[in-house]
Scaffold this motif. Structure first.
Motif, PDB file in Angstrom:
ATOM      1  N   ARG A 145       0.855  -1.186   0.000  1.00  0.00           N
ATOM      2  CA  ARG A 145       0.000   0.000   0.000  1.00  0.00           C
ATOM      3  C   ARG A 145       0.891   1.234   0.000  1.00  0.00           C
ATOM      4  N   TYR A 146       0.415   2.292  -0.662  1.00  0.00           N
ATOM      5  CA  TYR A 146       1.187   3.526  -0.780  1.00  0.00           C
ATOM      6  C   TYR A 146       0.334   4.714  -0.358  1.00  0.00           C
ATOM      7  N   TYR A 147       0.882   5.538   0.494  1.00  0.00           N
ATOM      8  CA  TYR A 147       0.239   6.766   0.949  1.00  0.00           C
ATOM      9  C   TYR A 147       1.079   7.918   0.405  1.00  0.00           C
ATOM     10  N   VAL A 148       0.548   8.596  -0.599  1.00  0.00           N
ATOM     11  CA  VAL A 148       1.303   9.596  -1.335  1.00  0.00           C
ATOM     12  C   VAL A 148       0.980  10.985  -0.792  1.00  0.00           C
ATOM     13  N   VAL A 149       2.007  11.670  -0.332  1.00  0.00           N
ATOM     14  CA  VAL A 149       1.853  12.995   0.255  1.00  0.00           C
ATOM     15  C   VAL A 149       2.433  14.014  -0.730  1.00  0.00           C
ATOM     16  N   MET A 150       1.544  14.862  -1.275  1.00  0.00           N
ATOM     17  CA  MET A 150       1.968  15.864  -2.254  1.00  0.00           C
ATOM     18  C   MET A 150       1.465  17.266  -1.915  1.00  0.00           C
ATOM     19  N   GLY A 151       0.378  17.352  -1.165  1.00  0.00           N
ATOM     20  CA  GLY A 151      -0.176  18.657  -0.810  1.00  0.00           C
ATOM     21  C   GLY A 151       0.774  19.414   0.104  1.00  0.00           C
ATOM     22  N   GLU A 152       0.914  20.695  -0.130  1.00  0.00           N
ATOM     23  CA  GLU A 152       1.910  21.508   0.559  1.00  0.00           C
ATOM     24  C   GLU A 152       1.807  21.436   2.088  1.00  0.00           C
ATOM     25  N   GLU A 153       0.613  21.614   2.623  1.00  0.00           N
ATOM     26  CA  GLU A 153       0.446  21.613   4.088  1.00  0.00           C
ATOM     27  C   GLU A 153       0.704  20.231   4.686  1.00  0.00           C
ATOM     28  N   LYS A 154       0.161  19.199   4.046  1.00  0.00           N
ATOM     29  CA  LYS A 154       0.353  17.829   4.550  1.00  0.00           C
ATOM     30  C   LYS A 154       1.826  17.435   4.447  1.00  0.00           C
ATOM     31  N   LEU A 155       2.477  17.843   3.374  1.00  0.00           N
ATOM     32  CA  LEU A 155       3.899  17.552   3.182  1.00  0.00           C
ATOM     33  C   LEU A 155       4.729  18.175   4.310  1.00  0.00           C
ATOM     34  N   LYS A 156       4.450  19.439   4.628  1.00  0.00           N
ATOM     35  CA  LYS A 156       5.152  20.116   5.728  1.00  0.00           C
ATOM     36  C   LYS A 156       4.926  19.382   7.040  1.00  0.00           C
ATOM     37  N   SER A 157       3.682  18.994   7.285  1.00  0.00           N
ATOM     38  CA  SER A 157       3.329  18.332   8.530  1.00  0.00           C
ATOM     39  C   SER A 157       4.016  16.972   8.662  1.00  0.00           C
ATOM     40  N   VAL A 158       3.969  16.180   7.604  1.00  0.00           N
ATOM     41  CA  VAL A 158       4.592  14.851   7.655  1.00  0.00           C
ATOM     42  C   VAL A 158       6.097  14.977   7.830  1.00  0.00           C
ATOM     43  N   LYS A 159       6.724  15.885   7.105  1.00  0.00           N
ATOM     44  CA  LYS A 159       8.171  16.076   7.250  1.00  0.00           C
ATOM     45  C   LYS A 159       8.526  16.491   8.678  1.00  0.00           C
ATOM     46  N   ALA A 160       7.775  17.415   9.234  1.00  0.00           N
ATOM     47  CA  ALA A 160       8.084  17.949  10.567  1.00  0.00           C
ATOM     48  C   ALA A 160       7.760  16.968  11.692  1.00  0.00           C
ATOM     49  N   ASN A 161       6.675  16.227  11.551  1.00  0.00           N
ATOM     50  CA  ASN A 161       6.188  15.404  12.663  1.00  0.00           C
ATOM     51  C   ASN A 161       6.505  13.920  12.570  1.00  0.00           C
ATOM     52  N   CYS A 162       6.829  13.436  11.382  1.00  0.00           N
ATOM     53  CA  CYS A 162       6.949  11.992  11.195  1.00  0.00           C
ATOM     54  C   CYS A 162       8.340  11.515  10.795  1.00  0.00           C
ATOM     55  N   LEU A 163       9.246  12.458  10.526  1.00  0.00           N
ATOM     56  CA  LEU A 163      10.603  12.091  10.136  1.00  0.00           C
ATOM     57  C   LEU A 163      11.603  12.566  11.186  1.00  0.00           C
ATOM     58  N   MET A 164      12.698  11.846  11.292  1.00  0.00           N
ATOM     59  CA  MET A 164      13.775  12.273  12.174  1.00  0.00           C
ATOM     60  C   MET A 164      14.427  13.516  11.571  1.00  0.00           C
ATOM     61  N   GLU A 165      15.087  14.304  12.418  1.00  0.00           N
ATOM     62  CA  GLU A 165      15.640  15.594  11.989  1.00  0.00           C
ATOM     63  C   GLU A 165      16.551  15.478  10.765  1.00  0.00           C
ATOM     64  N   TYR A 166      17.445  14.482  10.753  1.00  0.00           N
ATOM     65  CA  TYR A 166      18.371  14.373   9.610  1.00  0.00           C
ATOM     66  C   TYR A 166      17.627  14.027   8.330  1.00  0.00           C
ATOM     67  N   ASN A 167      16.541  13.249   8.419  1.00  0.00           N
ATOM     68  CA  ASN A 167      15.766  12.957   7.211  1.00  0.00           C
ATOM     69  C   ASN A 167      14.896  14.142   6.805  1.00  0.00           C
ATOM     70  N   GLN A 168      14.500  14.973   7.756  1.00  0.00           N
ATOM     71  CA  GLN A 168      13.814  16.220   7.396  1.00  0.00           C
ATOM     72  C   GLN A 168      14.728  17.042   6.496  1.00  0.00           C
ATOM     73  N   LYS A 169      16.002  17.094   6.858  1.00  0.00           N
ATOM     74  CA  LYS A 169      16.981  17.829   6.054  1.00  0.00           C
ATOM     75  C   LYS A 169      17.206  17.142   4.709  1.00  0.00           C
ATOM     76  N   ASN A 170      17.322  15.810   4.721  1.00  0.00           N
ATOM     77  CA  ASN A 170      17.579  15.059   3.493  1.00  0.00           C
ATOM     78  C   ASN A 170      16.496  15.252   2.436  1.00  0.00           C
ATOM     79  N   CYS A 171      15.266  15.436   2.867  1.00  0.00           N
ATOM     80  CA  CYS A 171      14.171  15.567   1.898  1.00  0.00           C
ATOM     81  C   CYS A 171      13.493  16.933   1.989  1.00  0.00           C
ATOM     82  N   GLN A 172      14.231  17.917   2.458  1.00  0.00           N
ATOM     83  CA  GLN A 172      13.686  19.254   2.680  1.00  0.00           C
ATOM     84  C   GLN A 172      12.886  19.777   1.491  1.00  0.00           C
TER      85      GLN A 172
END
Length: 179
Positions: free
Chosen positions: A47-74
């Motif tokens: 199953r794939y959950y695709v995040v493309m919307g600007e607000e959801k993308l910001k939220s998932v990056k900030a809340n669901c990824l570790m800090e170094y991966n936030q930077k990696n996929c900024q």
């Protein structure tokens, strides 16, 4: 792009071009290619959950990824959260595991599909980073992922803004035995 060129050029990319979106239709083509991978008894549990919307993308990056991966996929314009449905692949109809690997087959099948995904992306001039270190509970909450699915990875998708070198690979004699 030729298949052998694709597998040789694919890299884990940790820096994406800023303000360079990926069309939904391209993501859909990539996911269709992913689906062509084999699965246990054709169970197709990925199953794939695709995040493309600007607000959801910001939220998932900030809340669901570790800090170094936030930077990696900024600047990555797409995140794809990958899961598989538990207790299907590797199991008999009565729910007993077919062999000792059990739910490992669901993860294995997802890995096969994810390889198709990253190669399809590269063939289209896009790049990816597969991130296994993520906050599964936060992803489950943020994207309403059901409990009968195991969250495996987050794959960033976008256009590279660097030219990463291929890390050294082990010699074939270290990883293969011929009989």
């Amino acid at each position: 792009m030729d298949y052998f060129t694709v597998i040789k050029e694919r890299r884990s990319v940790r820096k994406y071009k800023e303000n360079t979106p990926v069309e939904r239709s391209v993501v859909e083509e990539i996911l269709r290619d992913a689906q062509l991978a084999p699965s246990w008894k054709n169970s197709q549990t990925a199953r794939y959950y695709v995040v493309m919307g600007e607000e959801k993308l910001k939220s998932v990056k900030a809340n669901c990824l570790m800090e170094y991966n936030q930077k990696n996929c900024q600047f990555a314009p797409v995140l794809i959260v990958t899961t598989y449905v538990k207790n299907v692949a590797g199991f008999e109809k009565d729910g007993t595991p077919t062999n000792e690997f059990g739910n490992g087959w669901g993860a294995y099948d997802l890995g096969l599909q994810n390889e198709n995904l990253v190669l399809s992306a590269r063939a289209r001039g896009l790049d990816t980073l597969v991130m296994g270190i993520r906050k599964a509970d936060k992803l489950r909450e943020e994207l309403s992922i059901p409990e009968d699915e195991d969250v495996v990875s987050v794959i960033s998708l976008g256009y590279r803004d660097i030219e990463p070198q291929m890390p050294k690979r082990k010699d074939l004699s270290e990883i293969a035995k011929f009989f």
